[in-house]
Design a protein around this motif. Structure first.
Motif, PDB file in Angstrom:
ATOM      1  N   LYS B 155      52.206  43.667  38.447  1.00 27.99           N
ATOM      2  CA  LYS B 155      51.082  43.152  37.654  1.00 27.99           C
ATOM      3  C   LYS B 155      50.162  42.354  38.562  1.00 27.99           C
ATOM      4  O   LYS B 155      48.965  42.244  38.298  1.00 27.99           O
ATOM      5  CB  LYS B 155      51.633  42.225  36.550  1.00 27.99           C
ATOM      6  CG  LYS B 155      50.596  41.713  35.560  1.00 27.99           C
ATOM      7  CD  LYS B 155      50.100  42.821  34.649  1.00 27.99           C
ATOM      8  CE  LYS B 155      49.200  42.310  33.535  1.00 27.99           C
ATOM      9  NZ  LYS B 155      49.948  41.685  32.438  1.00 27.99           N
ATOM     10  N   GLY B 183      44.732  48.062  42.966  1.00 26.94           N
ATOM     11  CA  GLY B 183      43.892  48.500  41.848  1.00 26.94           C
ATOM     12  C   GLY B 183      44.393  49.789  41.229  1.00 26.94           C
ATOM     13  O   GLY B 183      44.454  49.925  40.005  1.00 26.94           O
ATOM     14  N   GLY B 186      47.126  49.346  38.930  1.00 20.85           N
ATOM     15  CA  GLY B 186      46.849  48.560  37.720  1.00 20.85           C
ATOM     16  C   GLY B 186      47.166  47.087  37.881  1.00 20.85           C
ATOM     17  O   GLY B 186      47.320  46.362  36.897  1.00 20.85           O
ATOM     18  N   ALA B 187      47.269  46.634  39.131  1.00 17.62           N
ATOM     19  CA  ALA B 187      47.622  45.226  39.382  1.00 17.62           C
ATOM     20  C   ALA B 187      46.384  44.393  39.684  1.00 17.62           C
ATOM     21  O   ALA B 187      45.361  44.909  40.135  1.00 17.62           O
ATOM     22  CB  ALA B 187      48.595  45.131  40.553  1.00 17.62           C
ATOM     23  N   LEU B 188      46.508  43.106  39.462  1.00 16.06           N
ATOM     24  CA  LEU B 188      45.519  42.173  39.962  1.00 16.06           C
ATOM     25  C   LEU B 188      45.868  41.889  41.418  1.00 16.06           C
ATOM     26  O   LEU B 188      47.046  41.783  41.774  1.00 16.06           O
ATOM     27  CB  LEU B 188      45.557  40.873  39.151  1.00 16.06           C
ATOM     28  CG  LEU B 188      44.284  40.031  39.196  1.00 16.06           C
ATOM     29  CD1 LEU B 188      43.209  40.673  38.318  1.00 16.06           C
ATOM     30  CD2 LEU B 188      44.544  38.615  38.720  1.00 16.06           C
TER      31      LEU B 188
END
Lengths: 363, 363
Positions: B155, B183, B186-188
């Protein structure tokens, strides 16, 4: 590649736009945020700040000495304390350390805005106990609060004492019954003493008897240090240890640590400032009553005036000169405007403007 | 009536004891926390602090003007920014706004201690990418990091650049591939530029291309303002808005706002200080190499020396005089001691003490 979904419990929570706002116009009187503008105390804080050791600017903090000194001042042990970025920092830590999504938080309505914000941030269900409108200002129905504590299964009960913006206090015996009821319900009890010692009563001595009690205090009001951003919480060693688990890298910076440590040597200046602001508030309210306005003295560093039919004329006259909170919409304070306490000298021009507005408003 | 159970995801998390510690002894050289003790910059900060307007002490902050000024300085828009109590405050907000219990966080090992603390605080599973020991210091296996990003479902990916305590940097192209991979997963992606501009490269310009990228910066290193506790984050407007959702009542106090705003007019003094500290570091390392020690220059405001067989004698000689981080235990830095960068003048007595220790240590 969009950013991932936020983990904030209530993603519809919005906060004020940080890109808007302007610096304080020093030509105005800022009586809208319950700050302490007493020039004499401000001079003491300025002296302390200008005498900070050079290393205060460039170092990470060593706070143990302040903890020891503050503990002695507050009549507790260092292990009961938690420093934070304002009393707000303590409140937030309490939510963070104890409130999970779905938990119930009981707080008064209206009250300090962050109780509602943190409840949404941490996903709590809020049971709000609304103040009722009494002939002498807002009234908290203690029985309703006690019933809610006993029946709603709260994780946290929050009660500023004095409360804001109502200015109301809960008498000591009833406050103790609320604290006890929260404990019996398995809740943490947060008593927010931001206005200490404008209101001199405190439940800090009760910490020894109630392991579930947290008290938070600010230096932004009586101490005139709102800009330095340091407050503290008092709790049982067990709860203090848990609040420290969620602290940031450093609770507060070295400048704040040095400044508060030095200011504790000037507690007499703080108390003298409280006396000056109380005198200013008494003068202002007496003048307002002479003019025929209903007033609420309140127990914090602020007070309320209902300008009635003269409200529009007075707001127009004060506009751009005096900042204050105009005409509350909440039923319990409807029609009242709130002014932060100031010295008699600072209140004098406000009184003159209000008198002039009334004269100009006569048919 | 015990206190309720804490909501902290990992209740076994412990933090340093706040009741212990002592004030800094000014007779010692404090080179253990990567602070900036440059006397010339310290004088500029002190002048700024002593010239603060009186209302900075007693008021709650108005920050919009600082946001605008900082945005211009950093080459972004105010809507990209978030002020916080140090870069640590930004890091914490990123965790708070994005990490839920059970989420995966990827970070390097060893790195800034709070990545591990916040991971436990917010209940994250950590995938740690350990630095390997190379002949010229710690080495990050970029391919292992990329594989972890692609296979572990993170995450949040955290990467200080330069990293601490390793002093290593990831070259621009590889850093971009890490940001892109985060990215796609789907991670910050959090790039921690606490040591900017000791290391002048920055991914701030990449914010426009990567909505999932957050950069945080400190004023505690280059700016010499560790005691004032103000840092900032840079992100897409979308992410900045979410980080602001979890901000406290005020991100920072009025003193910090006024001080940083004034210091932005002294960016030349900050850059001159960085140059002095780089010169001091270069001098110190050259002397250490002359003495036959292996050194790691690193890209932050710190460096490493391996004292080898002389370690015990040197530690004994510096004891009580110079504070520094002795002999890392982590395999990638085993045997190295870390010194914060200081000016040539401040390093001179350290060099003399080390020389004396070696001479005393000769058989």
């Amino acid at each position: 590649m969009p950013a991932p979904r936020t983990a904030v419990a209530d993603p519809t929570l919005t906060r004020p736009d940080w890109t808007r706002g302007s610096p304080r116009d020093p030509a105005r009187l800022w009586l809208d945020k319950n700050e302490n503008w007493d020039p004499e105390l401000n001079r003491v804080v300025a002296e302390v700040m200008r005498a900070l050791p050079a290393e205060a600017y460039c170092t990470y903090p060593e706070s143990a000495q302040l903890y020891a000194k503050l503990a002695a001042w507050a009549g507790v042990e260092p292990g009961n304390l938690m420093l934070a970025a304002g009393s707000d920092g303590v409140i937030r830590s309490v939510f963070e350390a104890y409130v999970e999504p779905g938990d119930t938080v009981i707080h008064t309505v209206p009250t300090f805005a962050m109780y509602s914000v943190y409840s949404r941030m941490y996903g709590a269900r809020v049971v709000g106990i609304e103040y009722e409108r009494g002939s002498d200002g807002p009234v908290l129905a203690i029985d309703r609060l006690l019933t809610a504590i006993r029946t709603e299964g709260p994780k946290l009960v929050c009660l500023p004492n004095p409360d804001s913006p109502t200015g109301t206090v809960v008498p000591p015996e009833q406050l103790e019954s609320i604290i006890a009821a929260a404990g019996e319900a398995g809740a943490l009890m947060l008593v927010d003493e931001a206005y200490h010692p404008f209101h001199p009563d405190s439940v800090v001595p009760a910490i020894a008897r109630y392991p579930h009690l947290v008290v938070c205090r600010s230096t932004g009001k009586a101490w005139g240090m709102a800009g330095i951003r340091i407050g503290y919480g008092v709790a049982s060693p067990e709860v203090a240890k848990i609040l420290h688990k969620v602290r940031p890298m450093y609770e507060v910076g070295a400048v704040a640590v040095h400044a508060f440590e030095a200011m504790l040597d000037h507690a007499d200046a703080m108390r003298a400032s409280v006396a000056r602001l109380e005198a200013g508030k008494a003068l202002f309210l007496a003048e307002m009553e002479t003019l025929g306005f209903k007033v609420l003295k309140g127990a914090g560093n602020f007070c309320h005036v209902a300008f009635g039919a003269h409200a529009a004329a007075i707001h127009a006259r004060l506009d751009g000169r005096v900042m204050y909170r105009k005409d509350f919409a909440e039923p319990c304070l409807a029609g009242y405007s709130r002014f932060s306490a100031a010295t008699p000298e600072l209140f004098a021009p406000v009184i003159a403007l209000i008198r002039a507005a009334i004269q100009g408003n006569r048919p």
